[in-house]
Design a protein around this motif. Structure first.
Motif, mmCIF file in Angstrom:
data_model
loop_
_atom_site.group_PDB
_atom_site.id
_atom_site.type_symbol
_atom_site.label_atom_id
_atom_site.label_comp_id
_atom_site.label_asym_id
_atom_site.label_seq_id
_atom_site.Cartn_x
_atom_site.Cartn_y
_atom_site.Cartn_z
ATOM 1 N N VAL A 31 -77.225 -98.419 -57.428
ATOM 2 C CA VAL A 31 -78.767 -97.622 -57.167
ATOM 3 C C VAL A 31 -77.624 -95.951 -57.662
ATOM 4 O O VAL A 31 -76.647 -95.497 -57.061
ATOM 5 C CB VAL A 31 -79.347 -97.063 -56.061
ATOM 6 N N PHE B 293 -79.214 -92.193 -56.760
ATOM 7 C CA PHE B 293 -80.258 -91.392 -55.906
ATOM 8 C C PHE B 293 -80.666 -90.304 -57.217
ATOM 9 O O PHE B 293 -80.062 -90.056 -57.512
ATOM 10 C CB PHE B 293 -80.103 -91.769 -54.568
ATOM 11 N N SER C 34 -77.796 -88.515 -52.669
ATOM 12 C CA SER C 34 -77.063 -89.252 -51.903
ATOM 13 C C SER C 34 -75.841 -88.940 -51.934
ATOM 14 O O SER C 34 -75.154 -90.065 -51.468
ATOM 15 C CB SER C 34 -77.864 -90.027 -51.503
ATOM 16 N N ILE C 35 -74.961 -88.166 -51.977
ATOM 17 C CA ILE C 35 -73.060 -88.711 -51.492
ATOM 18 C C ILE C 35 -73.289 -87.928 -50.407
ATOM 19 O O ILE C 35 -74.101 -86.737 -50.017
ATOM 20 C CB ILE C 35 -72.671 -87.920 -52.685
ATOM 21 N N PHE C 36 -71.677 -88.694 -49.796
ATOM 22 C CA PHE C 36 -71.788 -88.329 -48.521
ATOM 23 C C PHE C 36 -70.860 -86.813 -48.102
ATOM 24 O O PHE C 36 -70.185 -86.940 -48.828
ATOM 25 C CB PHE C 36 -71.455 -89.454 -47.583
ATOM 26 N N PRO C 37 -71.585 -85.805 -47.490
ATOM 27 C CA PRO C 37 -71.295 -84.560 -47.234
ATOM 28 C C PRO C 37 -69.095 -84.839 -46.582
ATOM 29 O O PRO C 37 -68.391 -84.012 -46.874
ATOM 30 C CB PRO C 37 -72.065 -83.426 -46.518
ATOM 31 N N TRP C 38 -69.549 -85.572 -45.969
ATOM 32 C CA TRP C 38 -68.448 -85.910 -45.118
ATOM 33 C C TRP C 38 -67.036 -86.826 -45.713
ATOM 34 O O TRP C 38 -65.776 -87.134 -44.669
ATOM 35 C CB TRP C 38 -69.022 -86.381 -43.457
ATOM 36 N N LYS C 39 -67.537 -87.618 -46.866
ATOM 37 C CA LYS C 39 -66.083 -87.904 -47.291
ATOM 38 C C LYS C 39 -66.143 -87.022 -49.108
ATOM 39 O O LYS C 39 -66.927 -86.649 -49.129
ATOM 40 C CB LYS C 39 -66.466 -89.184 -47.991
ATOM 41 N N PHE D 88 -66.318 -95.511 -51.290
ATOM 42 C CA PHE D 88 -67.710 -96.541 -50.314
ATOM 43 C C PHE D 88 -67.897 -97.826 -51.031
ATOM 44 O O PHE D 88 -68.226 -98.757 -50.009
ATOM 45 C CB PHE D 88 -68.568 -95.495 -50.025
ATOM 46 N N ARG E 247 -69.254 -93.548 -58.501
ATOM 47 C CA ARG E 247 -70.012 -94.754 -57.215
ATOM 48 C C ARG E 247 -70.423 -96.346 -57.755
ATOM 49 O O ARG E 247 -70.424 -96.402 -57.093
ATOM 50 C CB ARG E 247 -70.729 -93.724 -56.032
ATOM 51 N N ALA E 248 -71.606 -95.440 -58.206
ATOM 52 C CA ALA E 248 -72.482 -96.742 -59.042
ATOM 53 C C ALA E 248 -72.014 -97.847 -59.680
ATOM 54 O O ALA E 248 -71.980 -98.802 -59.535
ATOM 55 C CB ALA E 248 -73.915 -96.446 -59.123
#
Ligand SMILES: Nc1ncnc2c1ncn2[C@@H]1O[C@H](COP(=O)(O)OP(=O)(O)OP(=O)(O)O)[C@@H](O)[C@H]1O
Ligand SMILES: [Mg+2]
Lengths: 292, 270
Positions: B81, B83, B87-92, B100, B148-149
């Motif tokens: 998906v 989004f 919604s990607i991770f700020p900590w990565k 991921f 990512r998707a």
């Protein structure tokens, strides 16, 4: 712009607005260094003023130096205690108890809190117990610890560990519940297992809040250690304070008080340093100072 | 060849129950998507497009009816998906975010990172592998989310307004990138929510139009272009004809109802 009619400016056709690099842009590193030096100065301003006032008050007889020995007398007492090795020994003993309780308490607290915060069943099962235990005054159950763990270091360490665990479990619980659901959804879409969800999503997403709990818990760990040393045993900074009071040596009593304050500032600063290391994705440009 | 159905949405409804009452987000909705087909989902704001996509991703359950996915496991993963809010991770880091899904799909780290790097390059993000999202622009973040998707090479790709937050030029470029990647076989079946008519037609084999809330599929348009298609079909006569037709149908749904909402006469919107 308001310009009075008839003034030379009103005759000009155009308004020229220039935006060029200011001092901060031109000499950035120099200014940042100067600002952090100034910050350090501000940090020490109030303590220095208080100590100076105390000293002056004692010199002019406005403060009774038998009960409230001035900073100079406390410093001399500190040097004496330091020279015969006893001060350092007490500090080491106290620090040992603080960290021996804090580290496992915090670690278990983080894991447990995120667990209860991530699953509503765990939440329902554990939250009432945690909250109830959290509100019980920690020193009130010290006798219980003595009964369970006997004498020596263990009951003190256990009480520190318990206090830290409860505070951190509650903070981590709330932090885990506050994780934006969008991040959890990403995990679900990509098939995250529970350990992925914990390590790669919930833990980093709640890290900032957990660290604020870790700072508070460090203060509480020191408080509990010193308090238990006051009521039981014959070593540690807490013992130094209480013993000096009972044999009426206010100068060494103040040495103990100041020492515990310094231990607190440095330990909490240590947590902040660890935080900066762990939360590496956040903008680190702001000069946060370790001991605040 | 007999077309296989890969997505079946049968009489699905979704009602959200909250303290303040019930919201019917989806009325009886049915849609069947063939394997390898790209369906664009179009509809007014709040008609339940995101809701439908969440049902397809199994992030929510329908109130009635059912969603059935029949995926042939040709890709690396069944569903992924993109989004609406990335919604990607700020900590990565960028690399960590793109890798991921691959790591969770069971790839070893070096392998995951190798594939991730490929997709980072394809998304024009080379050089930013080790940057954190906080250091990226909105368009770059969206490309990370897309990479990512896509890196998962999913059997079914779900996109929720993937380009909505981008500037028009970037949007056009990414639409063309997605078109190319999809036609190269990286993505098998795709359902993409959009508000952009041009995007819906350019990418889609069919365009499904939803009615205002509570949403249902109002009409389905076949896009009269084969594959592979050039982005230049946008400027063709056929394109503007189908665009006009879809808009005529969509306009009734977007326009607020009520006596004051007098019909406004204008031939070409936006
Ligand atoms: N979790 C929820 N709880 C309650 N109501 C919800 C929830 N999610 C969506 N809704 C409602 O369902 C309806 C459809 O929402 P949805 O997000 O699917 O719309 P959308 O078509 O994606 O709109 P947009 O184009 O603006 O993104 C809206 O009226 C919304 O208020
Ligand atoms: Mg939406």
């Amino acid at each position: 712009m308001n310009v009075a009619p008839g003034s030379p400016r009103a005759l000009e056709r155009t308004t020229r607005i220039v935006n060029s690099p200011g001092q901060l842009e031109r000499q950035h590193s120099k200014l940042v260094a100067r600002r952090s030096r100034f910050r350090l100065l501000l940090n020490f301003l109030i303590p220095a003023a208080l100590l100076l006032g105390w000293e002056v008050g004692a010199i002019f007889g406005m403060i009774d130096r038998r009960f409230f020995p001035p900073p100079s007398a406390t410093t001399i007492a500190a040097i004496k205690l330091f020279a015969n090795g006893s001060l350092l020994g007490q500090i080491v003993v106290t620090l040992y108890r603080v960290f021996a309780g804090y580290l496992p308490g915090a670690l278990i607290g983080v894991v447990f809190g995120i667990f209860t915060g991530s699953y509503w069943t765990a939440d329902a099962l554990f939250r009432p117990v945690l909250t109830a235990m959290y509100t019980v005054p920690k020193l009130g159950i010290f006798p219980l610890m003595l009964l369970i763990f006997g004498l020596g270091d263990l009951p003190k360490i256990a009480l520190v560990g318990l206090s830290v665990f409860l505070l951190i479990a509650i903070t981590a619980h709330d932090a885990a519940r506050a994780v934006p659901s969008g991040f959890i959804d990403v995990g679900r879409v990509f098939g995250a297992k529970p350990h992925h969800r914990f390590l790669e999503i919930t833990l980093p997403a709640s890290a900032t809040m957990i660290f604020s709990g870790l700072r508070l818990a460090m203060g509480q760990a020191i408080l509990v250690t010193i308090a238990t040393e006051m009521v039981n045993g014959d070593d540690g900074v807490g013992f130094l304070i209480w013993h000096s009071w009972s044999i009426f040596e206010p100068a060494s009593m103040f040495v103990g008080i100041v020492t515990s304050a310094l231990v607190g500032v440095l330990s909490i600063g240590l947590v902040t340093i660890v935080e900066r290391f762990c939360i590496c994705w956040e903008d680190q440009n702001q000069t946060k100072l370790a001991f605040t | 060849m007999i077309d296989k159905i890969s997505v079946s949405i049968r009489d699905v409804t979704k009602i959200f129950v909250s303290r303040t009452g019930e919201t019917k987000a989806l009325a009886e909705t049915s849609l069947h998507v063939r394997e390898g087909e790209f369906v664009s989902l179009l509809g007014p704001s709040g008609c339940g497009k995101s809701t439908l996509l969440r049902l397809l991703a199994s992030l929510d359950r329908p109130s009635t009816g059912e969603v059935e996915l029949t995926l042939n496991n040709a890709g690396r993963s069944p569903v992924s998906v993109v989004f609406q809010d990335y919604s990607i991770f700020p900590w990565k880091t960028v690399l960590g975010n793109v890798a991921f899904g691959l790591r969770l799909a069971g790839k070893k780290r070096p392998e995951a990172e190798r594939i991730a790097r490929e997709h980072i390059v394809r998304m024009n993000l080379a050089g930013f592998e080790n940057a954190y999202p906080g250091q990226l622009s909105g368009g770059m973040k969206q490309r990370v989310s897309l990479a990512r998707a896509l890196a998962l090479d999913p059997d079914l790709l779900l996109l929720d307004e993937p380009f909505a937050a981008l500037d028009p030029q970037m949007r056009q470029i990414l639409q063309e990138d997605l078109l190319r990647q999809w036609e190269n076989g990286d993505v098998r079946t795709a359902i993409s929510v959009t508000h952009d008519l041009d995007e819906a037609i350019l990418l889609g084999d069919r365009v499904a139009l939803m009615s205002a809330r509570p949403g249902r599929i109002k009409r389905i348009f076949d896009v009269p272009f084969g594959r592979p298609r050039s982005p230049d079909i946008r400027y063709s006569q056929k394109f503007s004809e189908i665009r006009q037709e879809i808009w005529a149908s969509l306009r009734d749904e977007v326009r607020p109802a009520g006596p004051d909402a007098a019909p406004i006469k204008h031939s070409e919107p936006i």
